[in-house]
Structures are given as structure tokens and as C-alpha cells.
Motif scaffolding. Structure first.
Motif, short mmCIF file in Angstrom:
data_model
loop_
_atom_site.label_atom_id
_atom_site.label_comp_id
_atom_site.label_asym_id
_atom_site.label_seq_id
_atom_site.Cartn_x
_atom_site.Cartn_y
_atom_site.Cartn_z
N ARG A 123 47.16 22.97 43.19
CA ARG A 123 46.18 24.01 42.93
C ARG A 123 46.37 24.68 41.56
NH1 ARG A 123 47.32 22.81 47.74
NH2 ARG A 123 45.77 22.84 49.39
N ASP A 124 47.28 24.16 40.78
CA ASP A 124 47.57 24.68 39.45
C ASP A 124 46.92 23.76 38.41
OD1 ASP A 124 48.69 25.94 37.23
OD2 ASP A 124 50.64 24.96 37.47
N HIS A 125 45.60 23.80 38.35
CA HIS A 125 44.86 22.88 37.48
C HIS A 125 45.11 23.14 36.00
CE1 HIS A 125 41.89 22.29 41.05
NE2 HIS A 125 43.02 21.66 41.23
N LYS A 126 45.47 24.37 35.66
CA LYS A 126 45.76 24.70 34.26
C LYS A 126 47.21 24.39 33.89
CE LYS A 126 42.33 28.37 34.26
NZ LYS A 126 42.12 29.82 34.22
N GLN A 127 47.99 23.98 34.87
CA GLN A 127 49.40 23.64 34.68
C GLN A 127 50.17 24.76 33.98
OE1 GLN A 127 49.93 19.73 33.03
NE2 GLN A 127 48.70 18.78 34.63
N GLU A 187 51.71 37.04 43.26
CA GLU A 187 51.52 36.89 41.81
C GLU A 187 51.15 35.45 41.47
OE1 GLU A 187 51.11 38.42 38.04
OE2 GLU A 187 51.52 39.56 39.87
N ILE A 188 51.76 34.50 42.14
CA ILE A 188 51.43 33.09 41.93
C ILE A 188 50.01 32.80 42.38
CG2 ILE A 188 51.96 30.74 42.73
CD1 ILE A 188 54.96 31.68 42.76
N CYS A 189 49.61 33.35 43.52
CA CYS A 189 48.26 33.11 44.06
C CYS A 189 47.16 33.51 43.09
CB CYS A 189 48.07 33.85 45.38
SG CYS A 189 48.90 33.08 46.77
N LYS A 190 47.43 34.49 42.25
CA LYS A 190 46.43 34.95 41.28
C LYS A 190 45.94 33.82 40.38
CE LYS A 190 47.80 38.33 38.70
NZ LYS A 190 48.37 39.52 38.03
N ASN A 191 46.78 32.82 40.16
CA ASN A 191 46.46 31.76 39.20
C ASN A 191 46.16 30.41 39.83
OD1 ASN A 191 46.93 33.18 36.56
ND2 ASN A 191 48.86 33.58 37.59
N LEU A 192 46.02 30.36 41.14
CA LEU A 192 45.71 29.10 41.80
C LEU A 192 44.20 28.90 41.89
CD1 LEU A 192 48.32 29.13 44.70
CD2 LEU A 192 48.51 28.04 42.46
N SER A 193 43.78 27.64 41.93
CA SER A 193 42.36 27.36 42.07
C SER A 193 41.92 27.59 43.51
CB SER A 193 42.07 25.92 41.64
OG SER A 193 42.74 25.02 42.50
N GLY A 194 40.63 27.72 43.68
CA GLY A 194 40.09 27.95 45.02
C GLY A 194 40.07 29.43 45.36
#
Length: 133
Positions: free
Chosen positions: A26-30, A76-83
Motif C-alpha cells: 500500500r506504499d505506492h510512493k515507496q 502515522e504510517i496509515c496517513k501515507n498508505l493508499s486506499g
């Protein structure tokens, strides 16, 4: 290494490895990179941030020089995940003590519920650049 968003995880924990795979998908921006808690890089970072290893039931997230733990790290990690995963930030409205109580309950039982590996996960060649040794 300091400018990267680094997730330090328990490399022998099946739940933790599953979480790393979940984030990668889910980290498409890596924007996230990873290092197992058992690595020298993680030990150096934990020392630098004065993180005591008796946090064996959590993981750490280092972002822009700040270290997050437990539910603060997860949210904090969830803020940057897709979906729709960024919507989980609403859970930050709950008291941290309650969130972390639930997190600690699961963390202290993660090996018995999800199992444990003998060695840390070895990333595939495609993912190798996302891991810090």
C-alpha cells in the motif's frame, strides 16, 4: 539514513513481517524503508533515539527525526498508505492509554497467536532497496 521514513520491526515475528508486507503493498510512493530490530542498523538507530530494547512488543517509526511507537507509529504510517487506510487516523481521537493498552495486549501475545520465525525475513531482489541492513 536520517531523511528516510524508517520502520524498525521484529524480524522474527510473523505478525510484524505480515505488517511489513501489508505496508509495502500500500506504499505506492515507496516512502517507507524497513529494518529488522535484530539488524545493526536498527540497533544503531535505537541507540541514537535512546530506545530501550524492552519494547520487544512494539515497532518504531522514525520520520523527520521524530520517533513514534505503538499506536502512534501505526496511525502515522496509515496517513501515507493508499486506499482508505488514512481514515484510521480518526482512532487518534481515542485516549492513547486505551489504544496502547489494546496494542500491548496483542503485542504481548503475538508469538503465541501468529508464530515466530527462526531467522529474519529476507527481502526479494525487487524489495532489497527498501530495506536497511
Amino acid at each position: 539514513m536520517e531523511a528516510r521514513n524508517i520502520i524498525i520491526f521484529d524480524g522474527v515475528c510473523n505478525l510484524c513481517n505480515g505488517a511489513v508486507n501489508f505496508i509495502i503493498k500500500r506504499d505506492h510512493k515507496q516512502i517507507f524503508c524497513f529494518t529488522p530490530m535484530q539488524s545493526e542498523a536498527a540497533k544503531d538507530l535505537m541507540s541514537q533515539y535512546s530506545l530501550v530494547n524492552d519494547y520487544g512488543d512494539t515497532f518504531f517509526f522514525i520520520k523527520q527525526g521524530q520517533c513514534y511507537t505503538r499506536t502512534d507509529a501505526a496511525l502515522e504510517i496509515c496517513k501515507n498508505l493508499s486506499g482508505l487506510w488514512p481514515l484510521l487516523r480518526i482512532l487518534s481521537l481515542l485516549p492513547r492509554s486505551f489504544r496502547d493498552y489494546c496494542y500491548n495486549w496483542l503485542g504481548s501475545r503475538r508469538y503465541s497467536l501468529f508464530g515466530k520465525r527462526d531467522i529474519c525475513m529476507v527481502p526479494t531482489q525487487d524489495l532489497r532497496s527498501r530495506f536497511i541492513d
